[in-house]
Scaffold this active site. Sequence first.
Site, short mmCIF file in Angstrom:
data_model
loop_
_atom_site.label_atom_id
_atom_site.label_comp_id
_atom_site.label_asym_id
_atom_site.label_seq_id
_atom_site.Cartn_x
_atom_site.Cartn_y
_atom_site.Cartn_z
N LYS A 44 0.85 -1.19 0.00
CA LYS A 44 0.00 0.00 0.00
C LYS A 44 0.89 1.25 0.00
CE LYS A 44 -4.10 -1.63 2.46
NZ LYS A 44 -4.83 -1.47 3.71
N ARG A 93 -18.77 -0.96 12.03
CA ARG A 93 -19.46 0.32 12.02
C ARG A 93 -20.86 0.21 11.42
NH1 ARG A 93 -14.57 2.91 8.89
NH2 ARG A 93 -14.97 0.89 7.93
#
Length: 168
Positions: A44, A93
């Site tokens: 990344k 979430r």
Amino acid sequence: MSADTLAIYPGSFDPLTNGHVDIIERGARLFDRIVVAILLNVEKAPLFTVAERVEIAREVFADNPKVEVDTFDGLLVEYARRKHAGVIVRGLRAISDFEYEMQMALMNRHLNPNVETVFMMPAEPYTYVSSRLVKEVAALGGSVTNLVPRLVEERLREKKHGRQTLRA
Ligand code: PNS
């Protein structure tokens, strides 16, 4: 007496948000110790280096002796085995998190049935907060106050300022 329960809270934490902080504090109340395990992912392109992310998390939790900050590479379950951790903590979430999280939890269980994944919900004000959106908003000059620790807010401002100076 049973042995202490060590939980691992793995992630990229690029950067640490108040949603992460909320989950870590909940984990620290629930388990004897919780390790914030930052993935060393060379593929990344992170905004913060691993060293910066470790430093931020250590500073934010400096006053909480139950929270440890570490890095890991390779399979999470192998890291858990090395640390003698029985629990992996993940935050949920919204329903949109669920599919990916369930796949990971079941894959990790397949790889190591001795490690249990425990999902925790953050406080409601953080249910829409993600590292990705925080980075985007901060880069575009929006306010991330109350969404990230103050230290992260400062560091985001420094990064943005550094970039603008480079472009000038
Ligand atoms: O913050 P993130 O990116 O949602 O965290 C993802 C993380 C670090 C938990 C996941 O990518 C991971 O565990 N990586 C380690 C490699 C591994 O064990 N992969 C198999 C997991 S099913």
